[in-house]
Design a protein around this motif. Structure first.
Motif, short mmCIF file in Angstrom:
data_model
loop_
_atom_site.label_atom_id
_atom_site.label_comp_id
_atom_site.label_asym_id
_atom_site.label_seq_id
_atom_site.Cartn_x
_atom_site.Cartn_y
_atom_site.Cartn_z
N MET A 1 18.88 14.47 23.19
CA MET A 1 19.34 15.14 21.99
C MET A 1 20.18 14.18 21.14
SD MET A 1 21.05 18.88 21.37
CE MET A 1 22.29 18.87 22.58
N GLY A 2 20.91 13.28 21.78
CA GLY A 2 21.72 12.31 21.05
C GLY A 2 20.89 11.42 20.16
N ALA A 3 19.73 11.00 20.66
CA ALA A 3 18.86 10.13 19.87
C ALA A 3 18.35 10.85 18.63
CB ALA A 3 17.68 9.65 20.72
N ASP A 4 18.06 12.14 18.76
CA ASP A 4 17.61 12.93 17.60
C ASP A 4 18.71 13.04 16.55
OD1 ASP A 4 15.13 13.36 18.76
OD2 ASP A 4 15.72 15.30 19.62
N PHE A 5 19.94 13.24 17.01
CA PHE A 5 21.07 13.37 16.08
C PHE A 5 21.31 12.05 15.36
CE2 PHE A 5 25.53 14.09 14.85
CZ PHE A 5 25.39 15.33 14.24
N ILE A 6 21.24 10.94 16.10
CA ILE A 6 21.40 9.62 15.48
C ILE A 6 20.33 9.40 14.43
CG2 ILE A 6 21.15 7.13 15.93
CD1 ILE A 6 23.80 7.93 16.83
N LYS A 7 19.09 9.80 14.73
CA LYS A 7 17.99 9.65 13.78
C LYS A 7 18.27 10.45 12.51
CE LYS A 7 13.06 10.20 13.21
NZ LYS A 7 11.87 10.88 13.63
N GLU A 8 18.80 11.65 12.66
CA GLU A 8 19.13 12.49 11.51
C GLU A 8 20.23 11.84 10.66
OE1 GLU A 8 17.67 15.34 10.46
OE2 GLU A 8 16.24 15.25 12.10
N ILE A 9 21.23 11.27 11.31
CA ILE A 9 22.30 10.58 10.59
C ILE A 9 21.72 9.40 9.81
CG2 ILE A 9 24.40 9.19 10.82
CD1 ILE A 9 25.19 10.98 13.18
N GLU A 10 20.84 8.63 10.46
CA GLU A 10 20.23 7.48 9.80
C GLU A 10 19.39 7.92 8.60
OE1 GLU A 10 18.11 5.50 12.92
OE2 GLU A 10 19.92 4.54 13.69
N GLU A 11 18.65 9.02 8.72
CA GLU A 11 17.87 9.54 7.60
C GLU A 11 18.78 9.97 6.46
OE1 GLU A 11 15.16 12.54 9.01
OE2 GLU A 11 14.09 11.11 10.28
N PHE A 12 19.90 10.59 6.80
CA PHE A 12 20.87 11.01 5.78
C PHE A 12 21.42 9.78 5.04
CE2 PHE A 12 25.24 12.20 4.56
CZ PHE A 12 24.96 13.28 3.75
N ILE A 13 21.76 8.74 5.79
CA ILE A 13 22.27 7.51 5.18
C ILE A 13 21.20 6.90 4.27
CG2 ILE A 13 23.00 5.13 5.65
CD1 ILE A 13 24.31 6.26 8.24
N ASN A 14 19.97 6.81 4.77
CA ASN A 14 18.88 6.26 3.96
C ASN A 14 18.66 7.06 2.68
OD1 ASN A 14 18.25 4.05 5.59
ND2 ASN A 14 16.90 5.27 6.88
N PHE A 15 18.81 8.39 2.77
CA PHE A 15 18.66 9.24 1.58
C PHE A 15 19.64 8.84 0.50
CE2 PHE A 15 20.57 12.80 -0.70
CZ PHE A 15 19.49 13.18 -1.47
N TYR A 16 20.92 8.74 0.86
CA TYR A 16 21.87 8.45 -0.22
C TYR A 16 21.86 6.98 -0.62
CZ TYR A 16 25.81 7.26 3.03
OH TYR A 16 26.63 6.73 3.98
N LEU A 17 21.42 6.09 0.26
CA LEU A 17 21.29 4.69 -0.16
C LEU A 17 20.15 4.52 -1.15
CD1 LEU A 17 21.95 2.73 3.15
CD2 LEU A 17 23.48 3.00 1.18
N LYS A 18 19.02 5.17 -0.89
CA LYS A 18 17.88 5.08 -1.80
C LYS A 18 18.19 5.71 -3.15
CE LYS A 18 14.35 5.11 1.78
NZ LYS A 18 13.32 5.90 2.44
#
Length: 104
Positions: free
Chosen positions: A1-18
């Protein structure tokens, strides 16, 4: 479950960076604050679940870890960072649409 949460955080970061060129500094700051909240929740929850059953951890460290775990859980109960972001979005939309003079 931790890996899924990390992936979601990374997607969130990528969203606002883009989308950074289209965001105001204030809005970007609020998104970064939300990311920091997610990270705090993940770090403290992960640490608690990883170490809570390990023997030999000093009582003080276990108490601090438990307090941070509950603090992280309480962050889910509030929506302050999201309210702050919503307020910024509405304020900027009103300014863009020049509706500041209308009654709310």
């Amino acid at each position: 479950m931790g890996a899924d949460f990390i992936k979601e955080i990374e997607e969130f970061i990528n969203f606002y960076l883009k989308n950074q060129p289209f965001l105001s500094e204030n809005m970007l700051d609020k998104l970064k604050k939300i990311r920091a909240e997610f990270q705090f929740i993940f770090d403290n929850s992960y640490q608690y679940y990883s170490l809570s059953k390990v023997s030999g951890i000093p009582k003080e460290m276990r108490t601090e870890m438990t307090l941070k775990f509950f603090e992280a859980g309480n962050k889910f109960k509030t929506d302050n960072p999201f309210n702050e972001l919503e307020t910024v979005i509405i304020k900027e939309m009103r300014a863009d649409l020049k509706t500041d003079n209308f009654e709310k």
